[in-house]
Design an enzyme around this catalytic site. Structure first.
Site, PDB file in Angstrom:
ATOM      1  N   VAL A 130      36.177  63.135  53.950  1.00  0.00           N
ATOM      2  CA  VAL A 130      35.952  61.705  53.703  1.00  0.00           C
ATOM      3  C   VAL A 130      36.895  60.895  54.599  1.00  0.00           C
ATOM      4  O   VAL A 130      38.109  60.923  54.398  1.00  0.00           O
ATOM      5  CB  VAL A 130      36.208  61.358  52.216  1.00  0.00           C
ATOM      6  CG1 VAL A 130      35.862  59.895  51.936  1.00  0.00           C
ATOM      7  CG2 VAL A 130      35.393  62.275  51.303  1.00  0.00           C
ATOM      8  N   PRO A 179      30.093  68.523  49.990  1.00  0.00           N
ATOM      9  CA  PRO A 179      28.897  69.219  49.507  1.00  0.00           C
ATOM     10  C   PRO A 179      28.947  69.516  48.015  1.00  0.00           C
ATOM     11  O   PRO A 179      29.938  70.041  47.523  1.00  0.00           O
ATOM     12  CB  PRO A 179      28.873  70.532  50.307  1.00  0.00           C
ATOM     13  CG  PRO A 179      30.178  70.633  50.997  1.00  0.00           C
ATOM     14  CD  PRO A 179      30.830  69.299  50.986  1.00  0.00           C
ATOM     15  N   ASP A 190      43.032  61.932  56.353  1.00  0.00           N
ATOM     16  CA  ASP A 190      43.858  60.727  56.402  1.00  0.00           C
ATOM     17  C   ASP A 190      44.579  60.415  55.101  1.00  0.00           C
ATOM     18  O   ASP A 190      45.099  59.314  54.926  1.00  0.00           O
ATOM     19  CB  ASP A 190      42.974  59.524  56.775  1.00  0.00           C
ATOM     20  CG  ASP A 190      41.890  59.285  55.719  1.00  0.00           C
ATOM     21  OD1 ASP A 190      41.714  60.143  54.818  1.00  0.00           O
ATOM     22  OD2 ASP A 190      41.232  58.229  55.790  1.00  0.00           O
ATOM     23  N   GLY A 216      37.946  61.557  57.470  1.00  0.00           N
ATOM     24  CA  GLY A 216      38.896  62.393  58.218  1.00  0.00           C
ATOM     25  C   GLY A 216      40.095  62.759  57.367  1.00  0.00           C
ATOM     26  O   GLY A 216      40.205  62.355  56.200  1.00  0.00           O
ATOM     27  N   HIS A 228      38.808  68.405  50.638  1.00  0.00           N
ATOM     28  CA  HIS A 228      38.159  67.204  50.111  1.00  0.00           C
ATOM     29  C   HIS A 228      38.695  65.923  50.741  1.00  0.00           C
ATOM     30  O   HIS A 228      37.984  64.925  50.810  1.00  0.00           O
ATOM     31  CB  HIS A 228      38.277  67.158  48.586  1.00  0.00           C
ATOM     32  CG  HIS A 228      37.336  68.095  47.894  1.00  0.00           C
ATOM     33  ND1 HIS A 228      36.877  67.906  46.610  1.00  0.00           N
ATOM     34  CD2 HIS A 228      36.753  69.247  48.322  1.00  0.00           C
ATOM     35  CE1 HIS A 228      36.051  68.889  46.273  1.00  0.00           C
ATOM     36  NE2 HIS A 228      35.971  69.724  47.288  1.00  0.00           N
ATOM     37  N   ASP A 229      39.935  65.933  51.197  1.00  0.00           N
ATOM     38  CA  ASP A 229      40.452  64.776  51.931  1.00  0.00           C
ATOM     39  C   ASP A 229      39.752  64.674  53.290  1.00  0.00           C
ATOM     40  O   ASP A 229      39.261  63.613  53.675  1.00  0.00           O
ATOM     41  CB  ASP A 229      41.972  64.905  52.127  1.00  0.00           C
ATOM     42  CG  ASP A 229      42.553  63.710  52.880  1.00  0.00           C
ATOM     43  OD1 ASP A 229      42.059  62.574  52.669  1.00  0.00           O
ATOM     44  OD2 ASP A 229      43.485  63.899  53.681  1.00  0.00           O
TER      45      ASP A 229
HETATM   46  C1  HEM Z   1      30.593  74.993  51.309  1.00  0.00           C
HETATM   47  C2  HEM Z   1      30.519  74.099  50.356  1.00  0.00           C
HETATM   48  C3  HEM Z   1      31.427  74.104  49.157  1.00  0.00           C
HETATM   49  C4  HEM Z   1      31.021  73.870  47.894  1.00  0.00           C
HETATM   50  C5  HEM Z   1      29.623  73.525  47.432  1.00  0.00           C
HETATM   51  C6  HEM Z   1      32.190  74.006  47.056  1.00  0.00           C
HETATM   52  C7  HEM Z   1      32.190  73.825  45.680  1.00  0.00           C
HETATM   53  C8  HEM Z   1      33.234  74.135  44.844  1.00  0.00           C
HETATM   54  C9  HEM Z   1      33.207  74.079  43.409  1.00  0.00           C
HETATM   55  C10 HEM Z   1      32.008  73.641  42.570  1.00  0.00           C
HETATM   56  C11 HEM Z   1      34.426  74.472  42.954  1.00  0.00           C
HETATM   57  C12 HEM Z   1      34.875  74.594  41.493  1.00  0.00           C
HETATM   58  C13 HEM Z   1      35.554  73.303  41.085  1.00  0.00           C
HETATM   59  C14 HEM Z   1      35.981  73.319  39.614  1.00  0.00           C
HETATM   60  O1  HEM Z   1      37.104  73.799  39.333  1.00  0.00           O
HETATM   61  O2  HEM Z   1      35.215  72.849  38.790  1.00  0.00           O
HETATM   62  C15 HEM Z   1      35.239  74.788  44.109  1.00  0.00           C
HETATM   63  C16 HEM Z   1      36.531  75.245  44.058  1.00  0.00           C
HETATM   64  C17 HEM Z   1      37.301  75.532  45.165  1.00  0.00           C
HETATM   65  N1  HEM Z   1      36.966  75.309  46.483  1.00  0.00           N
HETATM   66 FE1  HEM Z   1      35.146  74.781  47.158  1.00  0.00          FE
HETATM   67  N2  HEM Z   1      33.274  74.305  47.844  1.00  0.00           N
HETATM   68  C18 HEM Z   1      32.857  74.380  49.132  1.00  0.00           C
HETATM   69  C19 HEM Z   1      33.647  74.624  50.240  1.00  0.00           C
HETATM   70  C20 HEM Z   1      35.001  74.875  50.203  1.00  0.00           C
HETATM   71  C21 HEM Z   1      35.865  74.984  51.360  1.00  0.00           C
HETATM   72  C22 HEM Z   1      35.404  74.783  52.796  1.00  0.00           C
HETATM   73  C23 HEM Z   1      37.122  75.278  50.900  1.00  0.00           C
HETATM   74  C24 HEM Z   1      38.420  75.502  51.639  1.00  0.00           C
HETATM   75  C25 HEM Z   1      38.609  75.355  52.915  1.00  0.00           C
HETATM   76  C26 HEM Z   1      37.031  75.327  49.464  1.00  0.00           C
HETATM   77  C27 HEM Z   1      38.083  75.631  48.646  1.00  0.00           C
HETATM   78  C28 HEM Z   1      37.992  75.709  47.276  1.00  0.00           C
HETATM   79  C29 HEM Z   1      39.071  76.232  46.443  1.00  0.00           C
HETATM   80  C30 HEM Z   1      40.373  76.793  46.947  1.00  0.00           C
HETATM   81  C31 HEM Z   1      38.638  76.111  45.121  1.00  0.00           C
HETATM   82  C32 HEM Z   1      39.419  76.488  43.849  1.00  0.00           C
HETATM   83  C33 HEM Z   1      40.271  75.273  43.486  1.00  0.00           C
HETATM   84  C34 HEM Z   1      41.108  75.416  42.218  1.00  0.00           C
HETATM   85  O3  HEM Z   1      41.061  76.451  41.558  1.00  0.00           O
HETATM   86  O4  HEM Z   1      41.819  74.449  41.893  1.00  0.00           O
HETATM   87  N3  HEM Z   1      35.752  75.070  49.077  1.00  0.00           N
HETATM   88  N4  HEM Z   1      34.490  74.561  45.242  1.00  0.00           N
END
Ligand code: HEM
Ligand SMILES: *[C@@H]1O[C@H](CO)[C@@H](O)[C@H](O)[C@H]1NC(C)=O
Ligand SMILES: *[C@@H]1O[C@H](CO)[C@@H](O)[C@H](O)[C@H]1NC(C)=O
Length: 192
Positions: free
Chosen positions: A71, A164, A75, A73, A67-68
């Site tokens: 937005v 996204p 940074d 880069g 997430h950093d």
């Molecule tokens: C492709 C588009 C992506 C979407 C739409 C997306 C969306 C989400 C959503 C909705 C959550 C749940 C957040 C919550 O706890 O309410 C989440 C969690 C998470 N996402 Fe993504 N994500 C995406 C890509 C990625 C990428 C590229 C990574 C890592 C390189 C990533 C790593 C994670 C991780 C590790 C969690 C769990 C975080 C936690 O339990 O604290 N996500 N994501």
């Protein structure tokens, strides 16, 4: 999205791309080797304790880096609180109430400042901590290129517009990843 993705080898593909991108040409793995030789060990040690205490924290830190980077880069802008001159990223829709782990990043920064005051950027702390989190959870290892400068500003609207949302369809996802220089292949690997 990334349920199943924590520490996966597929996420690794993107992380290497994200870690290599950003301020690009100046980054190197040895950036702190003389100015702060203990930096990597200090980051790893705090991450290891945090993940040992709560495995989910590794996933949370990995997500902070993602997430950093989306937005302005990689940074450190995500780490900034709101100020009089800007609204930060923490309360933007993709982050508000779901990003977590800032206290671990803060603890790492304190540990690093204790050994080398004013040397290691917060953006690098986050990049290194994301790698160490993946390693701590049993995922792959990689050399993190460092030398990032910290942002002095953050973007609430950038976080809302560039990260996204879970409602995105393929076209939206493709364009949001392309905006970060990431191919559809990078995105597909990540979405496993
Ligand atoms: C492709 C588009 C992506 C979407 C739409 C997306 C969306 C989400 C959503 C909705 C959550 C749940 C957040 C919550 O706890 O309410 C989440 C969690 C998470 N996402 Fe993504 N994500 C995406 C890509 C990625 C990428 C590229 C990574 C890592 C390189 C990533 C790593 C994670 C991780 C590790 C969690 C769990 C975080 C936690 O339990 O604290 N996500 N994501
Ligand atoms: C962030 O979440 C809190 C708690 O749910 C809420 O009170 C606040 O209005 C939200 N901020 C924004 C900018 O949406
Ligand atoms: C997302 O899709 C909508 C229509 O489905 C479109 O209006 C919008 O411009 C798209 N956004 C991006 C960033 O591609």
């Amino acid at each position: 999205m990334a349920a199943g993705m924590n520490a996966s080898a597929l996420c690794f593909v993107l992380l290497v791309v994200m870690a290599a991108g950003g301020a690009s040409a100046q980054l190197s793995t040895g950036f702190y080797s003389s100015s702060c030789p203990g930096a990597l060990g200090a980051v790893a040690s705090v991450v290891q304790s945090a993940v040992a205490k709560e495995p989910r924290m590794g996933a949370s830190i990995l997500r902070l880096f993602f997430h950093d980077c989306f937005v302005q880069g990689c940074d450190g802008s995500l780490l900034l609180d709101d100020t009089a001159s800007f609204q930060g990223e923490k309360t933007a829709m993709p982050n508000n109430g779901s990003v977590r782990g800032f206290e671990v990043i803060d603890a790492i920064k304190v540990a690093v400042e204790n050994i080398c005051p004013g040397v290691v950027s917060c953006a690098d702390v986050l990049a290194i901590a994301a790698r160490d989190s993946v390693v701590a959870l049993g995922g792959p290892n990689w050399a993190v290129k460092v030398g990032r400068r910290d942002s002095t500003t953050a973007s609430f609207s950038g976080a809302n517009n560039n990260i996204p949302p879970p409602t995105s369809g393929l076209a939206n996802l493709t364009s949001l990843f392309a905006a970060q220089g990431l191919s559809q292949k990078d995105m597909v690997a990540l979405s496993e």
